[in-house]
Design a protein around this motif. Sequence first.
Motif, mmCIF file in Angstrom:
data_model
loop_
_atom_site.group_PDB
_atom_site.id
_atom_site.type_symbol
_atom_site.label_atom_id
_atom_site.label_comp_id
_atom_site.label_asym_id
_atom_site.label_seq_id
_atom_site.Cartn_x
_atom_site.Cartn_y
_atom_site.Cartn_z
ATOM 1 N N THR A 29 0.817 -1.225 0.000
ATOM 2 C CA THR A 29 0.000 0.000 0.000
ATOM 3 C C THR A 29 0.843 1.263 0.000
ATOM 4 O OG1 THR A 29 -0.117 -0.132 2.382
ATOM 5 C CG2 THR A 29 -1.979 -1.030 1.170
ATOM 6 N N MET A 30 2.097 1.193 0.484
ATOM 7 C CA MET A 30 2.965 2.365 0.576
ATOM 8 C C MET A 30 2.221 3.518 1.276
ATOM 9 S SD MET A 30 5.910 1.474 -0.746
ATOM 10 C CE MET A 30 6.921 2.767 -1.439
ATOM 11 N N GLU A 31 1.717 3.218 2.462
ATOM 12 C CA GLU A 31 0.948 4.213 3.234
ATOM 13 C C GLU A 31 1.851 5.405 3.561
ATOM 14 O OE1 GLU A 31 -2.493 3.707 3.941
ATOM 15 O OE2 GLU A 31 -2.064 5.826 4.149
ATOM 16 N N THR A 32 1.412 6.609 3.177
ATOM 17 C CA THR A 32 2.308 7.766 3.232
ATOM 18 C C THR A 32 2.512 8.353 4.626
ATOM 19 O OG1 THR A 32 0.484 9.301 2.857
ATOM 20 C CG2 THR A 32 1.645 8.485 0.909
ATOM 21 N N GLN A 34 0.421 10.527 5.597
ATOM 22 C CA GLN A 34 -0.221 11.832 5.436
ATOM 23 C C GLN A 34 -1.747 11.698 5.482
ATOM 24 O OE1 GLN A 34 1.421 14.771 4.795
ATOM 25 N NE2 GLN A 34 3.471 13.935 4.601
ATOM 26 N N ARG A 35 -2.229 10.493 5.227
ATOM 27 C CA ARG A 35 -3.674 10.323 5.119
ATOM 28 C C ARG A 35 -4.312 10.188 6.495
ATOM 29 N NH1 ARG A 35 -6.116 6.131 1.644
ATOM 30 N NH2 ARG A 35 -4.919 4.659 2.885
ATOM 31 N N SER A 70 4.631 5.551 -5.528
ATOM 32 C CA SER A 70 3.250 5.076 -5.628
ATOM 33 C C SER A 70 3.050 3.736 -4.935
ATOM 34 C CB SER A 70 2.860 4.914 -7.096
ATOM 35 O OG SER A 70 2.921 6.140 -7.751
ATOM 36 N N ALA A 71 1.781 3.456 -4.617
ATOM 37 C CA ALA A 71 1.418 2.148 -4.089
ATOM 38 C C ALA A 71 1.788 1.086 -5.122
ATOM 39 C CB ALA A 71 -0.072 2.107 -3.791
#
Lengths: 108, 154
Positions: A29-32, A34-35, A70-71
């Motif tokens: 998922t490459m969770e940033t 930031q969300r 990116s994910a």
Amino acid sequence: MSVKPRIRLDKKEAKKGDLVEVKALVQHTMETGQRKDSSGNTIPRKILNKFSCTVNGKEVFAADFEPSISANPYIQFKFKATESGPVVLTWIDDDGSKIVGEEKITVT
Amino acid sequence: MDLNLNRRQALAAGAGAIAAVAFGGAAAQAQAQAKNDIQEVIDKFTGGKKAAERLVRLDLPEIAENGNTVPIGVSVESPMTEQSYVKDLLVVADGNPRAGVATFHFTPNSGVAEVSTRIRLNATQHITAIARMNDGSLAMGTKEVKVTIGGCGG
């Protein structure tokens, strides 16, 4: 969670000195970091932050990733065929776990 | 490079001001994010040295419809021999919440200093790639990408 990366070499057999192109895709998922979730809490960062490729044990290419990748990260690069052996691709997660994939190259 | 960044900052500030008048808060906020940690990230990589604007080519779409996944290719002209090769390649984005995108590490066995991946872009912005050679010299390239839908979520 064990994910299997998809790795593709543009040739399995190469002459010494040829360039071999590697394309690799891995599910993540490459969770940033930031969300925010529906209740407004920040979702903690969790990305693959390091990548490396070794051919017959020697590193030919490596990368440090930031959350701007990116994910399901895709990476494409080349290496110069010098000797036969395993082509090992390793991704390292923020939590320390590893995703490893392997292909073979035969150099004639 | 300094001159370039100044011009960019001036442009960003100008565009921000216009956007603030024209579209109100949201657009202005997006422009304000151009002031991220880009200078810090670049200085850390270059050690404050200036990079010559040459040899580095960025392959990016002029307009990215989906900022979640924008294809990017970077290549650096180099013989890639033991004597002369590209060692590190930094990619930064001036309009993302954090400037750092990725750092790539090459070896003479890479054969060629070329890499492609997919990145997230939050807004229309400049992507800069800076290459560090094995002798410590620097080279850079910059390209602007227009982003229709930002990709940093949240």
